[in-house]
Write a protein that holds these residues in place. Structure first.
Motif, short mmCIF file in Angstrom:
data_model
loop_
_atom_site.label_atom_id
_atom_site.label_comp_id
_atom_site.label_asym_id
_atom_site.label_seq_id
_atom_site.Cartn_x
_atom_site.Cartn_y
_atom_site.Cartn_z
N ILE A 13 0.83 -1.31 0.03
CA ILE A 13 0.10 0.01 0.03
C ILE A 13 0.83 1.11 -0.06
CG2 ILE A 13 -1.76 1.54 1.28
CD1 ILE A 13 -2.72 -1.40 2.37
N ASN A 57 2.52 1.74 -3.27
CA ASN A 57 1.70 2.46 -4.35
C ASN A 57 1.32 4.08 -4.12
OD1 ASN A 57 1.42 0.19 -5.85
ND2 ASN A 57 -0.60 -0.65 -4.77
N LEU A 58 1.16 4.27 -2.86
CA LEU A 58 1.05 5.53 -2.48
C LEU A 58 2.40 6.61 -2.73
CD1 LEU A 58 -0.45 5.02 1.10
CD2 LEU A 58 -1.92 6.36 -0.96
N SER A 71 -0.68 1.86 -9.43
CA SER A 71 -0.61 2.17 -8.13
C SER A 71 -2.13 2.61 -7.52
CB SER A 71 0.26 3.20 -7.80
OG SER A 71 1.48 2.76 -8.10
N ARG A 72 -2.84 3.50 -8.13
CA ARG A 72 -3.80 4.06 -7.59
C ARG A 72 -5.09 2.98 -7.90
NH1 ARG A 72 -8.51 6.41 -11.26
NH2 ARG A 72 -7.56 6.24 -13.54
N LEU A 110 -5.11 0.42 -5.13
CA LEU A 110 -5.43 0.83 -3.76
C LEU A 110 -7.10 1.01 -4.06
CD1 LEU A 110 -2.88 3.81 -3.47
CD2 LEU A 110 -3.22 1.62 -2.07
N CYS A 132 -9.39 -1.63 -1.32
CA CYS A 132 -10.23 -0.89 -0.72
C CYS A 132 -11.56 -1.30 -0.81
CB CYS A 132 -10.16 0.77 -0.80
SG CYS A 132 -9.93 1.70 0.68
N CYS A 189 -6.54 3.68 4.26
CA CYS A 189 -5.91 4.29 3.19
C CYS A 189 -5.59 5.74 3.26
CB CYS A 189 -6.56 3.98 1.94
SG CYS A 189 -6.43 2.49 0.86
N CYS A 241 -8.45 6.40 -4.30
CA CYS A 241 -8.10 5.20 -3.64
C CYS A 241 -8.83 4.70 -2.53
CB CYS A 241 -6.51 5.78 -3.01
SG CYS A 241 -6.68 6.96 -1.54
#
Length: 544
Positions: free
Chosen positions: A420, A423-424, A456-457, A460, A464, A481, A513
């Motif tokens: 996570i 990716n952020l 990445s986004r 996420l 979620c 997140c 995200c």
């Protein structure tokens, strides 16, 4: 009779222009762009509506399959794509990058066979970036691009031929709001293609190569048909033979993977093959099936080229291309040399070599690198295992790929808090750079572009949405997140110079995200932040 000046009707330039831009934004060039817009924009918008309809079907659980209505095309062995064009017979190593002046010179001086000048994923489409990129390519085609920067001379080499130039315009989904026709923004695709083609096609032919393009983000053969129609009109308008243009299509959406034969067929006389756009392809898998819990992917590091759906995609692409007599190009090596850690650099470069070895053994005819230092590694591998200019003769008739194979998500790996956070970091880092007009951003010794930020986004969002469970037993939630997003933003801001755009990037990222809102593309979501339109510039034309 004296010449009379008049305003080119219903065409407006809303971006700032200087004298170097004026040599490109001529009345004739603007009239050509207006013709492309008026001829094809309605079809483009209709095809984009079809994407929305298709997404609604996927959201209802309808899985893609090979099209029954085009079965006759897939099963017909008689038709072929175009034979390789001059400068495209041997493409064993291609370098890619944006069109800033320094990059253009360095790329053309690299020991590679082609250079893909990118107006798309490694470029932030500010008006200055787009129009200056066109100026740089115009000058490069004519070998007039030499310049000085910070006391250093940048000059094109003269001791041997330069790599063949291939241009990647923006995808069909993006607009160019700084150039309007009939009070409507022109398609970014048509602007990028049209301005480059209008000014450079005949000059390129004189120098031995035609105008060549990489075509991104397509989701169906009908979108390839539109490009083919654009090519035909463009060639007819400037008076060159149909088939002079060549286009390599990036298969970077799951829906296009089911229509590879049909895409080559639509472009037949203009086709120069297909390319494995691996990161956008992974993004597309997540995006298209984001509502389906059967398509949840683990941490990005586990989604390698060896997992079933990626292996099937590669093998089908190579088989399809070689059956039709065109190139099957491999994917990007995004590594950047690690100068301050010899051990880590050796490991990274060994990874590049292994990736290129996998590609050449599978049957690819060439590959991509993002950095000139990787060119020798890729070249050495392809030179050893592909002594011929390409390996189109390897038909891969042993390959059998079904719809189920392309959709096989069985793979090892799990979702972790570290995944996570990575990716952020990548998403924030890329978006912050993009908002500052930088389209490719080095993060952790990898050159990240829009495709990897999209992965990445989207991961996420997916995690979620489906409340994935971490090894700790925690669920991935909106609250988690957003908490980690703030922590990562604070960490990045702490070490960033003043004037950075992490706060703005985080605000946008927070909307993307949490498993709720989902923008079709990050670039579309952020685009208005970099639009800087002013009073319309008058486009004058001469009439006898």
């Amino acid at each position: 009779m004296a010449a009379i000046e008049f305003i080119l009707r219903d065409v407006a330039i809303l971006g700032r222009i200087n004298e170097s831009h004026r040599k490109l934004l001529t009345p004739d060039a603007c009239a050509f762009l207006a013709t492309l817009h008026r001829s094809f924009n309605a079809t483009r918008k209709e095809l984009l509506k079809r994407r929305v309809i298709r997404q609604a079907e996927l959201d209802r659980g309808v899985l893609p399959d090979f099209l029954p209505e085009t079965k006759v095309i897939r099963e017909n062995d008689a038709w072929q794509g175009a034979p390789p064009a001059p400068g495209l017979v041997d493409r064993r190593v291609e370098i890619t990058g944006p069109t800033d002046r320094k990059m253009v010179v360095n790329a053309l001086n690299s020991d590679v066979w082609t250079y893909m000048a990118d107006f798309e994923d490694s470029n932030s489409p500010t008006w200055d970036n787009m129009i200056n990129g066109q100026v740089n390519l115009y000058d490069a085609v004519r070998r007039q691009i030499d310049f000085k920067l910070n006391g250093k001379d940048y000059k094109l080499r003269t001791d041997r031929p330069l790599p063949t130039l291939i241009v990647r315009p923006r995808g069909w989904h993006l607009d160019e709001k700084h150039f309007t026709v009939d009070n409507e923004p022109i398609s970014g695709s048509l602007f990028d293609f049209g301005l480059y083609f209008f000014h450079n096609a005949k000059e390129l032919i004189t120098r031995g190569h035609g105008p060549y393009f990489y075509l991104p983000k397509m989701e169906s053969h009908l979108e390839a048909r539109l490009w083919n129609d654009v090519f035909n009109l463009a060639q007819d308008t400037v008076g060159i033979l149909r088939g002079t243009i060549r286009g390599t299509v990036l298969i970077e959406t799951i829906l296009a993977a089911f229509e590879m034969d049909e895409i080559i067929y639509e472009l037949r006389n203009h086709s120069s093959g297909l390319n494995c756009g691996r990161w956008d392809y992974i993004f597309s898998i997540i995006k298209k099936f984001r509502q389906n819990p059967n398509f949840i992917l683990p941490d990005r590091a586990h989604v390698t080229m060896a997992v079933p759906f990626m292996e099937a995609y590669v093998e089908l692409l190579i088989k399809t291309c070689h059956r039709r007599g065109v190139h099957a190009m491999g994917g990007m090596a995004a590594q950047i040399p690690i100068k301050d850690n010899a051990e880590a650099n050796a490991k990274a470069m060994a990874g590049v070599k292994a990736d290129k070895l996998r590609e050449v053994r599978a049957g690819h005819d060439g590959t991509w690198v993002a950095h000139p230092a990787l060119a020798k590694i890729a070249s050495d591998v392809f030179n050893e295992y592909m002594p011929t200019p390409n390996q189109i003769f390897r038909r891969r008739e042993d390959v059998r790929v079904s719809a189920q194979d392309l959709l096989n998500m069985n793979m090892p790996g799990q979702v972790t808090e570290d995944g996570i956070r990575k990716n952020l970091e990548i998403g924030l880092g890329y978006m912050e750079g993009w908002l500052r007009a930088v389209g490719c951003v080095p993060i952790n010794h990898l050159m990240e572009d829009a495709a990897t930020a999209e992965v990445s986004r989207s991961q996420l969002w997916q995690w979620c949405k489906h409340h994935v469970t971490l090894p700790s037993g925690k669920k991935v939630t909106k609250e988690l997140c957003l908490k980690l997003l703030k922590e990562e933003t604070d960490k990045l801001e702490k070490h960033a110079p003043k004037g950075n755009k992490y706060e703005l990037a985080a605000r946008y990222f927070a909307s993307q995200c949490t498993g709720e809102d989902y923008a079709d593309f990050l670039t579309s979501l952020l685009y208005n932040e970099i639009v800087n339109t002013g009073a319309p510039q008058v486009v004058m034309a001469a009439k006898l």
